[in-house]
Structures are given as C-alpha cells and as structure tokens.
Design an enzyme around this catalytic site. Structure first.
Site, short mmCIF file in Angstrom:
data_model
loop_
_atom_site.label_atom_id
_atom_site.label_comp_id
_atom_site.label_asym_id
_atom_site.label_seq_id
_atom_site.Cartn_x
_atom_site.Cartn_y
_atom_site.Cartn_z
N HIS A 69 -3.70 -4.97 -0.15
CA HIS A 69 -3.19 -5.51 1.11
C HIS A 69 -3.20 -7.04 1.04
O HIS A 69 -4.24 -7.67 1.30
CB HIS A 69 -4.06 -5.04 2.27
CG HIS A 69 -3.86 -3.60 2.62
ND1 HIS A 69 -2.91 -3.18 3.51
CD2 HIS A 69 -4.48 -2.49 2.17
CE1 HIS A 69 -2.96 -1.87 3.62
NE2 HIS A 69 -3.90 -1.41 2.80
N CYS B 32 0.84 -1.19 0.00
CA CYS B 32 0.00 0.00 0.00
C CYS B 32 0.88 1.25 0.00
O CYS B 32 1.62 1.47 -0.95
CB CYS B 32 -1.00 -0.04 1.16
SG CYS B 32 -2.37 1.14 0.99
N GLU C 148 -2.04 -9.04 3.17
CA GLU C 148 -2.31 -9.55 4.52
C GLU C 148 -3.80 -9.59 4.84
O GLU C 148 -4.21 -10.22 5.81
CB GLU C 148 -1.55 -8.72 5.56
CG GLU C 148 -2.13 -7.35 5.86
CD GLU C 148 -1.73 -6.26 4.89
OE1 GLU C 148 -1.97 -5.07 5.20
OE2 GLU C 148 -1.18 -6.58 3.82
#
Length: 214
Positions: free
Chosen positions: A194, A89, A196
């Site tokens: 993202h 990001c 994650e």
C-alpha cells in the site's frame, strides 16, 4: 489538465488512496485532477487510472462488476487508449487471469497469471502478511525512481499474484519465501503493498506514477 480516475467501487482503502494521490498531485508543477469516481464517462476519458483494493479477490471482482459500465470504461481507457494504470493490493491482483481465493474467480486477464496463497510455512511464518517489509525493485522501472534497489513498504495480504512470464515481474519481497510484490507491462503497473500507507517512499512512488508516460 491531466485527470486521474481513482475507481470508486466501495474499496476499504479508497479514501486513504485518494488523500495520498491528492497530496502528491498538489506538489506537482502541473497539478493533476484526481477524480474519485464510478462514472464510466469520466473513467473512459481519463489520462490515468488507479484501482485500489483490500479484502478478498472474489468480493472485489464482484464489486467492480456491479458498478455498471466501470469495467468496460477501464478497458477503454487502459487497454484501448493506453492510459497508465496502477493497481494497489487487490487492485493489482485483479489484473491476473484468475484468483484462487474461495474457489476460482476470473480476473481482468490483463497480465497472465494466478493469484494464489503466499508461499509460507506456518506456524513459523504467519498469514496474513501485515506490516513493513523490504521490496527489491527492478532497477529500470521509472515508477521506482528515487527509491533505491531495496526499500520498506507496508503490506497487508494473504495472497499474491504469480505472473506466468518473468518480464512482467517488477519487484519481489521475502516473507517466508519470495513472492511478487509489483508487476509492470507496457502501460500497466501494480503493487501488492500500500503506497498510500508507506510514508515518504509510497508518496514518491505515487508521484512517479502521476508523471509516468509509458
């Protein structure tokens, strides 16, 4: 043992990135050590570096610079020694020459280009761009192995990195117009989404990064 330095400069997605990286690392044959750190000595000697980031470009750039020796240590590991680097990001955006959010802020200038507002047409298309969206990956990038040419990832942002050269672009996404959603050059990689927070597809990308030897 391979040591991955996850840069701690107070980013809001630090802990989720840490959890995802450690989960992926635990399933690898040679388990890499994920060190969440702002220690320049650890960063400079790392085998790979991950820079998370959420929020405004200028705030993240200032926060990195405020951690004494961190920027210089990243330069040593990534630019001089060639350690693989992943920006997430705003961590990706900081690789740019400059960010144009709340004025002009200098980036790392690792990949030439600007970070500018998304090319959208309000009110039909909204910013920030939040949620799942398809990512059209370049077919020859090892970071995207096993993901297919078009997969959904989770985004939350209002600005995007526009590199000056086409060969630095690794993926694009459409949100009222195409924007660059991943970059790659030599040992540098960055993703606007993202991983994650992107479930199985995101974990696959992180696993690919941990095994990447550019």
């Amino acid at each position: 043992m391979t040591r991955v330095a996850l840069i701690d400069y107070g980013s809001g997605n630090l802990r989720s990135a840490e959890k995802a990286l450690r989960h992926v690392a635990s399933g690898m044959a040679r388990t890499p050590e994920v060190a969440t750190t702002s220690d320049p000595r650890i960063i400079a000697a790392a085998d790979a570096v991950v820079l998370p980031g959420v929020g405004a470009f200028s705030a993240c750039a200032t926060a990195v610079s405020a951690r004494e020796g961190v920027r210089e240590a990243m330069e040593m590991a990534v630019r001089r020694r060639g350690a693989p680097f992943l920006g997430i990001c705003v961590g990706m955006q900081l690789m740019a020459t400059r960010g144009l959010e709340f004025g002009e802020t200098a980036g790392f200038d690792w990949i030439a280009g600007d970070v500018a507002p998304l090319p959208i047409e309000p009110p039909r298309i909204k910013a920030p761009h939040v949620g799942w969206n398809a990512v059209a990956f370049a077919p020859d990038c090892p970071l995207f192995a096993g993901l297919g040419p078009d997969v959904d990832m989770y985004f939350t942002h209002s600005f995007a990195f526009a590199p000056t050269t086409e060969n630095s672009i690794a993926a694009r996404t459409d949100h009222g117009g195409l924007f660059v959603s991943a970059v790659r050059r030599d040992n540098l990689a960055g993703v606007q989404f993202h991983p994650e927070k992107s479930q199985a597809a995101g974990l696959t990308l992180l696993a690919n990064f941990l095994g990447w030897r550019p």
